[in-house]
Motif scaffolding. Structure first.
Motif, PDB file in Angstrom:
ATOM      1  N   VAL A  24      89.393-103.519  38.027  1.00  0.00           N
ATOM      2  CA  VAL A  24      90.564-102.843  38.593  1.00  0.00           C
ATOM      3  C   VAL A  24      90.157-101.511  39.218  1.00  0.00           C
ATOM      4  CG1 VAL A  24      92.881-101.988  38.112  1.00  0.00           C
ATOM      5  CG2 VAL A  24      91.929-103.865  36.737  1.00  0.00           C
ATOM      6  N   PHE A  25      90.573-101.288  40.468  1.00  0.00           N
ATOM      7  CA  PHE A  25      90.317-100.037  41.179  1.00  0.00           C
ATOM      8  C   PHE A  25      91.594 -99.568  41.859  1.00  0.00           C
ATOM      9  CE2 PHE A  25      86.132-101.832  40.772  1.00  0.00           C
ATOM     10  CZ  PHE A  25      85.275-100.757  40.702  1.00  0.00           C
ATOM     11  N   MET A  26      91.703 -98.264  42.062  1.00  0.00           N
ATOM     12  CA  MET A  26      92.793 -97.722  42.874  1.00  0.00           C
ATOM     13  C   MET A  26      92.411 -97.808  44.341  1.00  0.00           C
ATOM     14  SD  MET A  26      94.467 -94.450  40.930  1.00  0.00           S
ATOM     15  CE  MET A  26      93.029 -93.411  41.109  1.00  0.00           C
ATOM     16  N   ILE A  27      93.437 -97.925  45.185  1.00  0.00           N
ATOM     17  CA  ILE A  27      93.208 -97.946  46.627  1.00  0.00           C
ATOM     18  C   ILE A  27      94.254 -97.064  47.299  1.00  0.00           C
ATOM     19  CG2 ILE A  27      94.637-100.023  46.957  1.00  0.00           C
ATOM     20  CD1 ILE A  27      92.677-100.821  49.225  1.00  0.00           C
ATOM     21  N   GLY A  28      93.844 -96.359  48.336  1.00  0.00           N
ATOM     22  CA  GLY A  28      94.770 -95.511  49.081  1.00  0.00           C
ATOM     23  C   GLY A  28      94.084 -94.889  50.276  1.00  0.00           C
ATOM     24  N   PRO A  29      94.866 -94.300  51.198  1.00  0.00           N
ATOM     25  CA  PRO A  29      94.288 -93.683  52.396  1.00  0.00           C
ATOM     26  C   PRO A  29      93.337 -92.542  52.039  1.00  0.00           C
ATOM     27  CG  PRO A  29      96.678 -93.910  52.588  1.00  0.00           C
ATOM     28  CD  PRO A  29      96.337 -94.202  51.166  1.00  0.00           C
ATOM     29  N   GLU A 118      93.567-105.854  27.892  1.00  0.00           N
ATOM     30  CA  GLU A 118      94.316-107.115  27.849  1.00  0.00           C
ATOM     31  C   GLU A 118      95.709-106.935  28.437  1.00  0.00           C
ATOM     32  OE1 GLU A 118      94.059-108.036  23.725  1.00  0.00           O
ATOM     33  OE2 GLU A 118      91.940-108.600  23.841  1.00  0.00           O
ATOM     34  N   GLU A 119      96.066-105.686  28.801  1.00  0.00           N
ATOM     35  CA  GLU A 119      97.360-105.392  29.418  1.00  0.00           C
ATOM     36  C   GLU A 119      97.197-105.400  30.934  1.00  0.00           C
ATOM     37  OE1 GLU A 119      99.248-101.793  27.630  1.00  0.00           O
ATOM     38  OE2 GLU A 119      97.296-101.616  26.645  1.00  0.00           O
ATOM     39  N   GLU A 120      98.175-105.944  31.650  1.00  0.00           N
ATOM     40  CA  GLU A 120      98.069-105.920  33.108  1.00  0.00           C
ATOM     41  C   GLU A 120      98.297-104.503  33.622  1.00  0.00           C
ATOM     42  OE1 GLU A 120      99.471-108.349  37.045  1.00  0.00           O
ATOM     43  OE2 GLU A 120     100.919-108.153  35.428  1.00  0.00           O
ATOM     44  N   PRO A 121      97.315-103.936  34.328  1.00  0.00           N
ATOM     45  CA  PRO A 121      97.490-102.587  34.889  1.00  0.00           C
ATOM     46  C   PRO A 121      98.587-102.567  35.952  1.00  0.00           C
ATOM     47  CG  PRO A 121      95.167-103.206  34.815  1.00  0.00           C
ATOM     48  CD  PRO A 121      95.959-104.455  34.558  1.00  0.00           C
ATOM     49  N   LYS A 122      99.346-101.474  35.975  1.00  0.00           N
ATOM     50  CA  LYS A 122     100.390-101.287  36.980  1.00  0.00           C
ATOM     51  C   LYS A 122     100.218 -99.884  37.569  1.00  0.00           C
ATOM     52  CE  LYS A 122     103.769-104.318  34.717  1.00  0.00           C
ATOM     53  NZ  LYS A 122     102.789-104.933  33.828  1.00  0.00           N
ATOM     54  N   PRO A 123     100.207 -99.772  38.897  1.00  0.00           N
ATOM     55  CA  PRO A 123      99.973 -98.462  39.512  1.00  0.00           C
ATOM     56  C   PRO A 123     101.092 -97.480  39.197  1.00  0.00           C
ATOM     57  CG  PRO A 123     100.649-100.065  41.170  1.00  0.00           C
ATOM     58  CD  PRO A 123     100.432-100.829  39.897  1.00  0.00           C
ATOM     59  N   SER A 124     100.713 -96.235  38.921  1.00  0.00           N
ATOM     60  CA  SER A 124     101.696 -95.191  38.653  1.00  0.00           C
ATOM     61  C   SER A 124     102.314 -94.705  39.950  1.00  0.00           C
ATOM     62  CB  SER A 124     101.028 -94.014  37.940  1.00  0.00           C
ATOM     63  OG  SER A 124     100.187 -93.320  38.854  1.00  0.00           O
ATOM     64  N   SER A 125     103.285 -93.823  39.828  1.00  0.00           N
ATOM     65  CA  SER A 125     103.981 -93.298  41.005  1.00  0.00           C
ATOM     66  C   SER A 125     103.060 -92.465  41.891  1.00  0.00           C
ATOM     67  CB  SER A 125     105.181 -92.452  40.574  1.00  0.00           C
ATOM     68  OG  SER A 125     104.748 -91.384  39.754  1.00  0.00           O
ATOM     69  N   GLU A 126     101.949 -91.974  41.333  1.00  0.00           N
ATOM     70  CA  GLU A 126     101.034 -91.152  42.137  1.00  0.00           C
ATOM     71  C   GLU A 126      99.983 -91.990  42.857  1.00  0.00           C
ATOM     72  OE1 GLU A 126      97.822 -89.565  38.933  1.00  0.00           O
ATOM     73  OE2 GLU A 126      99.837 -88.820  38.647  1.00  0.00           O
ATOM     74  N   TYR A 128      98.814 -95.307  45.363  1.00  0.00           N
ATOM     75  CA  TYR A 128      99.305 -96.206  46.415  1.00  0.00           C
ATOM     76  C   TYR A 128      99.302 -97.644  45.918  1.00  0.00           C
ATOM     77  CZ  TYR A 128      99.579 -92.716  50.091  1.00  0.00           C
ATOM     78  OH  TYR A 128      99.942 -91.636  50.847  1.00  0.00           O
ATOM     79  N   GLY A 129      98.276 -98.002  45.175  1.00  0.00           N
ATOM     80  CA  GLY A 129      98.212 -99.358  44.659  1.00  0.00           C
ATOM     81  C   GLY A 129      96.916 -99.612  43.926  1.00  0.00           C
ATOM     82  N   LEU A 130      96.811-100.807  43.367  1.00  0.00           N
ATOM     83  CA  LEU A 130      95.619-101.240  42.655  1.00  0.00           C
ATOM     84  C   LEU A 130      95.096-102.522  43.289  1.00  0.00           C
ATOM     85  CD1 LEU A 130      96.820-100.888  38.936  1.00  0.00           C
ATOM     86  CD2 LEU A 130      95.442 -99.244  40.232  1.00  0.00           C
ATOM     87  N   VAL A 131      93.772-102.636  43.354  1.00  0.00           N
ATOM     88  CA  VAL A 131      93.142-103.883  43.761  1.00  0.00           C
ATOM     89  C   VAL A 131      92.355-104.436  42.577  1.00  0.00           C
ATOM     90  CG1 VAL A 131      93.025-103.512  46.249  1.00  0.00           C
ATOM     91  CG2 VAL A 131      91.219-102.607  44.786  1.00  0.00           C
ATOM     92  N   GLN A 161     102.339 -99.749  45.099  1.00  0.00           N
ATOM     93  CA  GLN A 161     103.296 -98.785  44.558  1.00  0.00           C
ATOM     94  C   GLN A 161     103.971 -98.004  45.683  1.00  0.00           C
ATOM     95  OE1 GLN A 161     104.597 -98.121  41.632  1.00  0.00           O
ATOM     96  NE2 GLN A 161     105.729 -96.370  42.387  1.00  0.00           N
ATOM     97  N   LYS A 162     103.175 -97.587  46.676  1.00  0.00           N
ATOM     98  CA  LYS A 162     103.695 -96.837  47.821  1.00  0.00           C
ATOM     99  C   LYS A 162     103.465 -97.643  49.101  1.00  0.00           C
ATOM    100  CE  LYS A 162     102.662 -92.226  45.942  1.00  0.00           C
ATOM    101  NZ  LYS A 162     101.931 -90.959  46.208  1.00  0.00           N
ATOM    102  N   GLU A 163     104.188 -97.242  50.142  1.00  0.00           N
ATOM    103  CA  GLU A 163     103.976 -97.869  51.447  1.00  0.00           C
ATOM    104  C   GLU A 163     102.522 -97.679  51.871  1.00  0.00           C
ATOM    105  OE1 GLU A 163     105.875 -99.757  53.366  1.00  0.00           O
ATOM    106  OE2 GLU A 163     107.449 -99.719  51.840  1.00  0.00           O
ATOM    107  N   ILE A 164     101.927 -98.741  52.392  1.00  0.00           N
ATOM    108  CA  ILE A 164     100.518 -98.695  52.766  1.00  0.00           C
ATOM    109  C   ILE A 164     100.315 -99.602  53.980  1.00  0.00           C
ATOM    110  CG2 ILE A 164      99.783-100.627  51.290  1.00  0.00           C
ATOM    111  CD1 ILE A 164      97.351 -98.878  50.479  1.00  0.00           C
ATOM    112  N   ASN A 165      99.383 -99.235  54.834  1.00  0.00           N
ATOM    113  CA  ASN A 165      99.097-100.007  56.044  1.00  0.00           C
ATOM    114  C   ASN A 165      98.086-101.106  55.706  1.00  0.00           C
ATOM    115  OD1 ASN A 165      98.291-101.031  58.507  1.00  0.00           O
ATOM    116  ND2 ASN A 165      98.113 -99.039  59.507  1.00  0.00           N
TER     117      ASN A 165
END
Length: 201
Positions: A24-29, A118-126, A128-131, A161-165
């Motif tokens: 699991v990694f974070m992704i964003g601009p 063992e828990e499914e990660p969910k992106p926080s409000s801060e 953009y998303g998770l890959v 989590q947030k709008e992303i291109n």
């Protein structure tokens, strides 16, 4: 050369997080707003925190999960992310849980641990998303030019989590690039970890 005193000055901490058959990694601009960076979860160590306390806090803030740490069988040291060389300093450090990599240069210092959840990660409000990357995704992203849409169309998992291109090109941050380097080098620890061969410590 490795300086043992750097262990008192580690400023950030992060983790590779295995969930089912993915990492699991974070992704964003990025700062240019023209590409999507893929970065590890983690962040800065606040005053009074241990590395592991900071790691637990950051992961809860970023993806609302708890992780179980894996004691890495080696500690790989890099003087900078740009340096292609790394070497094992396991015999110099006696920690209860060892990170996979420690990096120290003039600008920053960090440790990155191996973990799973063992828990499914969910992106926080801060975020953009998770890959969620399989080994083939790591290789593909690090060796080809792919957009987020290409990744999803190829069967990749992304939680927004947030709008992303979706048509922006993705690129690997330094931590993912280092993991790819280990795969290229046929590093046994990295291969076993990605395959899920390590159990809870």
């Amino acid at each position: 050369m490795f300086d043992i005193n750097l262990l008192n000055t580690l400023k950030t901490v992060g983790a590779f997080i295995r969930y089912q058959d993915t990492l699991v990694f974070m992704i964003g601009p990025d700062s240019s707003g023209e590409k999507l960076g893929i970065v590890r979860l983690g962040g800065h160590v606040e005053q009074g925190e241990s590395l592991l306390q900071a790691l637990e806090r950051e992961i809860k803030e970023e993806c609302s999960i708890e992780v179980k740490l894996i004691d890495a069988p080696c500690i790989l040291y890099k003087s900078s992310w740009e340096d292609s060389d790394y070497f094992d300093i396991s015999d110099l450090i006696n920690w209860n849980v060892k990170p996979l990599v420690i990096k120290k240069d003039k600008l920053s210092s960090t440790a990155v641990f191996l973990s799973y959840t063992e828990e499914e990660p969910k992106p926080s409000s801060e975020a953009y998303g998770l890959v969620f990357l399989k080994d083939k995704d790591i290789i593909n992203i690090c060796s080809n030019r792919l957009t987020l849409r290409d990744f999803i169309d190829g069967g990749g998992k992304f939680i927004r989590q947030k709008e992303i291109n979706y048509d922006m090109e993705m690129y690997a941050g330094v931590h993912l690039s280092f993991l790819y380097k280990l795969l290229e080098d046929k590093n046994e620890v990295a291969i076993k970890y990605i395959k899920g061969d390590y159990n809870e410590r």
